[in-house]
Write a protein that holds these residues in place. Structure first.
Motif, PDB file in Angstrom:
ATOM      1  N   MET A 125       0.839  -1.193   0.000  1.00 25.79           N
ATOM      2  CA  MET A 125       0.000   0.000   0.000  1.00 25.79           C
ATOM      3  C   MET A 125       0.877   1.246   0.000  1.00 25.79           C
ATOM      4  O   MET A 125       1.896   1.302   0.685  1.00 25.79           O
ATOM      5  N   LYS A 126       0.452   2.233  -0.779  1.00 27.45           N
ATOM      6  CA  LYS A 126       1.118   3.533  -0.798  1.00 27.45           C
ATOM      7  C   LYS A 126       0.339   4.485   0.104  1.00 27.45           C
ATOM      8  O   LYS A 126      -0.897   4.524   0.039  1.00 27.45           O
ATOM      9  N   ILE A 127       1.052   5.244   0.925  1.00 27.58           N
ATOM     10  CA  ILE A 127       0.407   6.186   1.848  1.00 27.58           C
ATOM     11  C   ILE A 127       0.928   7.591   1.562  1.00 27.58           C
ATOM     12  O   ILE A 127       2.135   7.843   1.634  1.00 27.58           O
ATOM     13  N   ARG A 128      -0.001   8.491   1.249  1.00 28.52           N
ATOM     14  CA  ARG A 128       0.375   9.858   0.911  1.00 28.52           C
ATOM     15  C   ARG A 128       0.129  10.822   2.063  1.00 28.52           C
ATOM     16  O   ARG A 128       0.799  11.842   2.196  1.00 28.52           O
ATOM     17  N   ALA A 129      -0.852  10.506   2.891  1.00 25.08           N
ATOM     18  CA  ALA A 129      -1.172  11.386   4.019  1.00 25.08           C
ATOM     19  C   ALA A 129      -1.909  10.599   5.082  1.00 25.08           C
ATOM     20  O   ALA A 129      -2.542   9.575   4.806  1.00 25.08           O
ATOM     21  N   MET A 130      -1.802  11.087   6.336  1.00 23.44           N
ATOM     22  CA  MET A 130      -2.536  10.501   7.456  1.00 23.44           C
ATOM     23  C   MET A 130      -2.921  11.637   8.392  1.00 23.44           C
ATOM     24  O   MET A 130      -2.107  12.505   8.696  1.00 23.44           O
ATOM     25  N   GLU A 131      -4.189  11.609   8.826  1.00 24.00           N
ATOM     26  CA  GLU A 131      -4.682  12.680   9.689  1.00 24.00           C
ATOM     27  C   GLU A 131      -5.402  12.116  10.892  1.00 24.00           C
ATOM     28  O   GLU A 131      -6.090  11.083  10.800  1.00 24.00           O
ATOM     29  N   LEU A 132      -5.234  12.785  12.021  1.00 24.61           N
ATOM     30  CA  LEU A 132      -6.070  12.532  13.191  1.00 24.61           C
ATOM     31  C   LEU A 132      -7.123  13.619  13.202  1.00 24.61           C
ATOM     32  O   LEU A 132      -6.808  14.816  13.203  1.00 24.61           O
ATOM     33  N   LEU A 133      -8.395  13.221  13.191  1.00 21.76           N
ATOM     34  CA  LEU A 133      -9.487  14.185  13.081  1.00 21.76           C
ATOM     35  C   LEU A 133     -10.387  14.117  14.303  1.00 21.76           C
ATOM     36  O   LEU A 133     -10.574  13.046  14.893  1.00 21.76           O
ATOM     37  N   PRO A 134     -10.959  15.256  14.686  1.00 22.73           N
ATOM     38  CA  PRO A 134     -11.930  15.240  15.788  1.00 22.73           C
ATOM     39  C   PRO A 134     -13.131  14.364  15.433  1.00 22.73           C
ATOM     40  O   PRO A 134     -13.533  14.291  14.270  1.00 22.73           O
ATOM     41  N   VAL A 135     -13.670  13.693  16.418  1.00 23.89           N
ATOM     42  CA  VAL A 135     -14.858  12.861  16.190  1.00 23.89           C
ATOM     43  C   VAL A 135     -16.055  13.776  16.018  1.00 23.89           C
ATOM     44  O   VAL A 135     -16.441  14.484  16.949  1.00 23.89           O
ATOM     45  N   ALA A 136     -16.605  13.794  14.817  1.00 23.16           N
ATOM     46  CA  ALA A 136     -17.728  14.693  14.520  1.00 23.16           C
ATOM     47  C   ALA A 136     -18.842  13.907  13.850  1.00 23.16           C
ATOM     48  O   ALA A 136     -18.594  13.068  12.978  1.00 23.16           O
ATOM     49  N   GLY A 137     -20.067  14.165  14.248  1.00 23.10           N
ATOM     50  CA  GLY A 137     -21.214  13.501  13.650  1.00 23.10           C
ATOM     51  C   GLY A 137     -21.624  14.169  12.349  1.00 23.10           C
ATOM     52  O   GLY A 137     -21.140  15.246  11.988  1.00 23.10           O
ATOM     53  N   GLN A 138     -22.539  13.521  11.632  1.00 26.18           N
ATOM     54  CA  GLN A 138     -23.065  14.084  10.392  1.00 26.18           C
ATOM     55  C   GLN A 138     -24.030  15.234  10.694  1.00 26.18           C
ATOM     56  O   GLN A 138     -24.707  15.239  11.724  1.00 26.18           O
ATOM     57  N   ILE A 139     -24.086  16.205   9.783  1.00 24.74           N
ATOM     58  CA  ILE A 139     -25.084  17.267   9.908  1.00 24.74           C
ATOM     59  C   ILE A 139     -26.447  16.719   9.513  1.00 24.74           C
ATOM     60  O   ILE A 139     -26.558  15.750   8.759  1.00 24.74           O
ATOM     61  N   THR A 140     -27.507  17.313  10.016  1.00 26.67           N
ATOM     62  CA  THR A 140     -28.860  16.875   9.683  1.00 26.67           C
ATOM     63  C   THR A 140     -29.268  17.439   8.324  1.00 26.67           C
ATOM     64  O   THR A 140     -28.609  18.326   7.770  1.00 26.67           O
ATOM     65  N   TYR A 141     -30.391  16.944   7.821  1.00 31.87           N
ATOM     66  CA  TYR A 141     -30.890  17.418   6.523  1.00 31.87           C
ATOM     67  C   TYR A 141     -31.237  18.899   6.589  1.00 31.87           C
ATOM     68  O   TYR A 141     -30.950  19.657   5.651  1.00 31.87           O
ATOM     69  N   GLU A 142     -31.820  19.333   7.702  1.00 36.88           N
ATOM     70  CA  GLU A 142     -32.156  20.752   7.844  1.00 36.88           C
ATOM     71  C   GLU A 142     -30.896  21.613   7.828  1.00 36.88           C
ATOM     72  O   GLU A 142     -30.859  22.680   7.187  1.00 36.88           O
ATOM     73  N   GLU A 143     -29.852  21.165   8.510  1.00 36.22           N
ATOM     74  CA  GLU A 143     -28.592  21.908   8.517  1.00 36.22           C
ATOM     75  C   GLU A 143     -27.965  21.921   7.126  1.00 36.22           C
ATOM     76  O   GLU A 143     -27.371  22.928   6.698  1.00 36.22           O
ATOM     77  N   TYR A 144     -28.111  20.819   6.422  1.00 38.48           N
ATOM     78  CA  TYR A 144     -27.579  20.739   5.054  1.00 38.48           C
ATOM     79  C   TYR A 144     -28.267  21.752   4.149  1.00 38.48           C
ATOM     80  O   TYR A 144     -27.605  22.492   3.406  1.00 38.48           O
ATOM     81  N   LEU A 145     -29.605  21.799   4.233  1.00 38.68           N
ATOM     82  CA  LEU A 145     -30.352  22.735   3.371  1.00 38.68           C
ATOM     83  C   LEU A 145     -30.006  24.179   3.686  1.00 38.68           C
ATOM     84  O   LEU A 145     -29.839  25.007   2.782  1.00 38.68           O
ATOM     85  N   SER A 146     -29.894  24.483   4.963  1.00 35.76           N
ATOM     86  CA  SER A 146     -29.622  25.869   5.344  1.00 35.76           C
ATOM     87  C   SER A 146     -28.228  26.314   4.908  1.00 35.76           C
ATOM     88  O   SER A 146     -27.979  27.520   4.755  1.00 35.76           O
ATOM     89  N   ALA A 147     -27.337  25.354   4.669  1.00 35.91           N
ATOM     90  CA  ALA A 147     -25.977  25.700   4.262  1.00 35.91           C
ATOM     91  C   ALA A 147     -25.830  25.835   2.749  1.00 35.91           C
ATOM     92  O   ALA A 147     -24.778  26.251   2.267  1.00 35.91           O
ATOM     93  N   GLN A 148     -26.890  25.471   2.000  1.00 31.19           N
ATOM     94  CA  GLN A 148     -26.808  25.527   0.545  1.00 31.19           C
ATOM     95  C   GLN A 148     -27.287  26.877   0.022  1.00 31.19           C
ATOM     96  O   GLN A 148     -28.143  27.523   0.637  1.00 31.19           O
ATOM     97  N   PRO A 149     -26.749  27.323  -1.114  1.00 30.56           N
ATOM     98  CA  PRO A 149     -27.184  28.611  -1.680  1.00 30.56           C
ATOM     99  C   PRO A 149     -28.568  28.514  -2.312  1.00 30.56           C
ATOM    100  O   PRO A 149     -29.059  27.422  -2.613  1.00 30.56           O
TER     101      PRO A 149
END
Length: 966
Positions: free
Chosen positions: A214-238
């Motif tokens: 396997m080739k590895i180009r990057a590795m990140e430790l990310l904060p544990v974050a949940g998915q946004i809701t559908y309402e939050e998704y719509l409000s973020a769209q133009p």
């Protein structure tokens, strides 16, 4: 009047009995009262696993979720890897299939992190990449030891047609591209990425290779974050002002037109069961849907491309069919351009239905979701997920493990068959076991409730959990039932494991997808009674005109100059793969046309005698070549100049069964042999290691049997006459089954007698069972060691997910011998057998040469490896191909460690010679074994007596075929 009164009284009695039965059988709406108020997260001491992901999360339940991530400098590492450059000059770390690489990383706070890797699978055998992850030098939990990274696959060309008008599916080729992937549960029980606890400051992250580079180009430790809701998704769209044309826009994407997939098995398929599958044909094979049986494992995905005319909001509809599991749902996660847009799109459920349904992705009120898409090209990916059932299955897996521990603890005291009339006083001897039973009963009741809450009904699969819960509850109330129902208890545990396996499958068919504007009209699904009736009538009529046994391109004899006929005796899936490979590879490269027919092996003899046989027959047992050669019905393959070159990839043991009178009458396809399987966890409990020799195995028996467990050594029972262990012992003691000319058996020599005595003593003196279900007992731990064909590995991987990582296989036990220099060594000779292909005798030199071209192509490494991979992709890991070609074996989906064992053991295989009258050898050796074990007669005298009988039969058959007797 008296007669009427009698009838009335009888009816009243019947009604009363029915009412009583209904009352007694009535189940509560749920079982909450049985487990409410009980802490189900705690294990009874000594009964449970400490290395589960659930236990890991509980151990760190008070740890905060990290607020900021950290990037790992992947180019700064320790270990056996190397830094290479991509075509664009960007650098990456190349890790081989035997590397162990460690990186240092600093985190700003102690807490839980997700880990994401930017990787590309290295060019190799085409199987998924596997790694183990260590945090600060330790494996955090068992699941971190089995991380899987998918490869990318696509069609190698366009769909073509054969000369019958049937679609020919293109083969699959790998796409080498960078992918980003979170470290997740390879079984799919955990929907969200794994969370890892890291202390503030410097930590180390290590990846150990298990399988594939396997080739590895990057590795990140990310904060544990949940998915946004559908309402939050719509409000973020133009906001988008779409034209009338765009609102009425609709594009249909055929399921079979997928351009990328995670597995080579997820290719276009043909469905003739419904008139509403698009495109449709009852006469020809038309590739018209995708998914099906191979799309059953969580994490597998299929991706399609499409374009929209302008920026705006669009709906997505999926024409799908889940006709596989009644009472269950099949779930998929939706990715748009590589991302799940909102939380609700992470679990899209498809209910059971035998007909196609058009699902417009909508909220719980039926309002279609609006997906914002910019003008231009996009991708839709559907990934199989277990959804909410993942947690249920994870808990069932842990429950099965604990139940097997309970079973084994009781087994130590009572044995496999407890005395029904003895009081074992379990409450005093094993109070912890009864406490664990009570707790497990409550857990199982809760699992039943949780499952019903998700699916809306109680399926037959989850009913097994209820049966076990009820049984455990009764065991706690009435201890004496444990010994009376002990065997039934073990069977119920096995049934729960099988149910878990079935519940983890999430198969789904996809006919098409539609991306549409808000005013677009969607097509109606016409899969009703009338359409089905018309379809069935058309199918029935067409069956009189279409030859379904002839596969792919079909050629008429006499019309084609270079034409051969090949018969295969395995199954339709194998024959379909074979014909596809012939049409797109063999015929193209060798310009020889081939008709393939799927037949039953029993038809071969009559066809050959009548002169209507094929030119080549595939996948025949080792009995066929020599027996046909004695009757001059097959060709001696040594007549071809390049024969010696062709057989180089095979061990002599694979060729030996086809040898007769100085000629070779078949080429090997598969080669199977035995290895030793062992339960790592059980042997660790017993503080012993897997045996290396027969002496060590026998020395282990007091420890194993002292705990009322056993060892599995195959016995020639009525259903399966398996003499592989006895034959192997004869070889290890320096003996052979026949003399060099095949004129007599040598089993009565001292080497044979020694082996026979040892083999029969395993049952007579050491009490090993003669009848057993190895897979079932191995799963429960009752049989922690067993010798079986290495193909059993495939069965265990599929049927026993609850013991993954808890078992392994190693070399066949050997016998210590001394060489000519006085040096001791371990002889690991093992009996082998397999399937082969042979050429039917012919006077036509052109047919002979063309048949030889085909046989050479069929047994070469590339063909065998492709055939093995495609069969496994269709039928799953349980159908892994046991090729005899050493070079092809290296290209199949074995891990590095597994392949090392197989290659080493394969080098010690000994083939079983077929001779005139050889059938009597197996028959009478079996009779000798049964007589010694059943009637306890002297082993030496019995073997010598039956050896004489075998030699008499060999002499009769040699005389019949005009072979020399002396």
């Amino acid at each position: 009047m008296r007669k009427f009164r009698s009838v009335l009284i009888g009816l009243v009695c019947v009604a009363a009995v029915i009412a009583l039965v209904v009352f007694l059988d009535a189940e509560p709406e749920n079982f909450r009262a049985k487990y409410e108020g009980t802490d189900l997260s705690q294990d009874v001491s000594g009964i449970g696993r400490s290395d589960t992901y659930g236990g890991y999360l509980r151990a760190h339940q008070n740890a905060p979720k990290a607020e900021e991530g950290a990037k790992v400098d992947v180019l700064s590492f320790e270990g056996n890897a190397e830094i290479l450059s991509d075509e664009d000059g960007s650098e990456y770390v190349y890790t081989s299939d035997s590397s162990y690489v460690t990186w240092k990383v600093n985190v700003a706070q102690s807490g839980m992190y997700n880990i994401r890797i930017d990787y590309m699978a290295g060019e190799s055998r085409g199987v998924d990449v596997e790694r183990e992850l260590y945090i600060n030098g330790e494996l955090p939990f068992a699941g971190a030891g089995q991380l899987t990274f998918n490869r990318l696959w696509t069609d190698a060309g366009e769909v073509t047609q054969d000369n019958q008008g049937n679609d020919i599916r293109p083969s699959q080729k790998e796409v080498f591209a960078w992918q980003k992937a979170f470290l997740k549960d390879d079984m799919g029980y955990q929907i969200e990425p794994y969370q890892f606890y890291l202390e503030k400051g410097e930590n180390t992250i290590s990846l150990k290779s298990v399988n594939e580079p396997m080739k590895i180009r990057a590795m990140e430790l990310l904060p544990v974050a949940g998915q946004i809701t559908y309402e939050e998704y719509l409000s973020a769209q133009p906001e988008a002002s779409m034209s009338e044309e765009a609102k009425k826009f609709s594009v249909t994407i055929q399921g079979e037109d997928a351009y990328l997939r995670s597995s080579p098995s997820l290719y276009a398929r043909y469905d003739r069961s419904s008139a509403d599958t698009k495109p449709y044909s009852v006469k020809n094979t038309v590739l018209n849907y995708i998914g099906g049986d191979p799309w059953r494992t969580a994490g597998q995905w299929i991706e399609w491309e499409f374009e929209v005319p302008e920026d705006g909001y669009y709906a997505i509809s999926v024409k799908a069919r889940q006709a596989y599991q009644r009472g269950s749902v099949s779930a998929r996660s939706l990715y748009i351009d590589g991302e799940i847009p909102f939380e609700e799109a992470s679990i899209i459920s498809f209910d059971y239905d035998t007909s196609w349904e058009l699902y417009t992705l909508s909220d719980e009120n039926g309002t279609p979701y609006k997906f914002y898409l910019e003008k231009g090209a996009h991708t839709i990916r559907l990934e199989a997920t277990l959804g909410e059932m993942g947690t249920i299955l994870s808990q069932i897996e842990e429950s099965i493990y604990r139940l097997n521990l309970i079973y084994r603890k009781i087994l130590v005291l009572t044995g496999v068959n407890p005395d029904r009339f003895r009081d074992y006083n379990l409450a005093k001897v094993y109070p912890d076991v009864l406490e664990a039973m009570d707790l497990e009963s409550k857990r199982l009741y809760k699992l039943v409730d949780d499952s019903v809450a998700i699916t809306g009904q109680k399926s037959d699969r989850v009913a097994v959990a209820q049966t076990l819960a009820n049984q455990l509850e009764k065991f706690c109330l009435y201890n004496e039932r444990i010994t009376k129902q002990f065997t039934n208890f073990k069977d119920n545990i096995t049934s729960l494991g099988t149910a878990m396996q079935n519940m983890s499958e999430c198969k789904l068919d996809i006919d098409l997808l539609i991306v549409s504007g808000e005013d677009a009209k969607l097509p109606k699904v016409r899969d009703g009674f009338v359409a089905k009736a018309i379809h069935e009538i058309r199918s029935c009529v067409m069956s009189f005109f279409v030859d379904y046994n002839s596969l792919g391109n079909k050629y008429e004899e006499g019309e084609e100059e270079d034409l051969i006929e090949v018969w295969i005796v395995t199954g339709r899936d194998q024959s379909t793969v074979l014909k596809t490979m012939i049409d797109d590879n063999f015929t193209r490269d060798y310009h020889v046309k081939v008709n393939v027919k799927l037949v039953v092996a029993d038809t071969l003899l009559t066809a050959v005698v009548a002169g209507n046989g094929p030119d080549v027959v595939l996948s025949l047992g080792s009995w066929f070549p020599v027996n046909y050669a004695m009757r001059n019905a097959v060709e001696d393959l040594t007549q071809f100049e390049d024969f010696d070159e062709i057989i180089k990839p095979f061990y002599e043991s694979a060729i030996l069964p086809a040898e007769y009178n100085g000629g070779i009458y078949a080429l090997p396809e598969t080669q199977e042999f035995s290895v030793l399987f062992y339960r790592k966890d059980v042997l660790e409990e017993l503080q012993v290691t897997a045996p290396d020799t027969w002496d060590e195995l026998i020395a282990l028996l007091p420890t194993i049997q002292g705990n009322n467990m056993s060892v599995g050594i195959s016995y020639p029972d009525i259903a399966t006459v398996d003499l592989s262990i006895l034959n192997s012992l004869i070889y290890q003691n320096g003996g052979q089954i026949y003399d060099e000319d095949g004129k007599k058996t040598l089993i009565d020599e001292e080497s044979g007698v020694t082996a026979f005595k040892l083999y029969t003593s395993l049952y007579n003196d050491y009490g090993l069972p003669t009848v057993f279900d190895f897979v079932s007992r191995f799963r429960s731990g009752e049989m922690p060691i067993g010798i079986a064909n290495y193909s059993v590995y495939n069965t265990l991987v599929v049927s026993a997910p609850e013991i993954r990582n808890l078992w392994d296989f190693t070399l066949f036990p050997g016998t210590i011998r001394t060489d000519e220099n006085g040096e001791a060594y371990i002889d690991r000779s093992v009996h082998s057998q397999g399937l082969s292909c042979m050429m039917i005798a012919t006077d036509d030199e052109k047919v002979k040469q063309n048949a030889w071209k085909f046989m050479k192509w069929w047994v070469n490494a590339d063909t065998q490896a492709r055939f093995g991979r495609e069969i496994e992709s269709i039928l799953g890991s349980s159908a892994r191909y046991t090729t005899a070609n050493r070079d092809a074996l290296k290209q199949l989906a074995w891990s590095k460690d597994e392949l090392k064992v197989l290659e080493e053991q394969m080098a010690s295989t000994v083939g079983f010679r077929e001779i005139a009258g050889g059938y009597s050898t197996t028959r009478h050796m079996t009779n000798a074994i049964r007589r010694v074990i059943n009637t306890k007669e002297d082993a030496r005298e019995t073997l010598i007596t039956y050896a004489r009988t075998i030699n008499e039969e060999i002499r009769i058959k040699r005389k019949e075929f005009g072979l020399p007797l002396e």
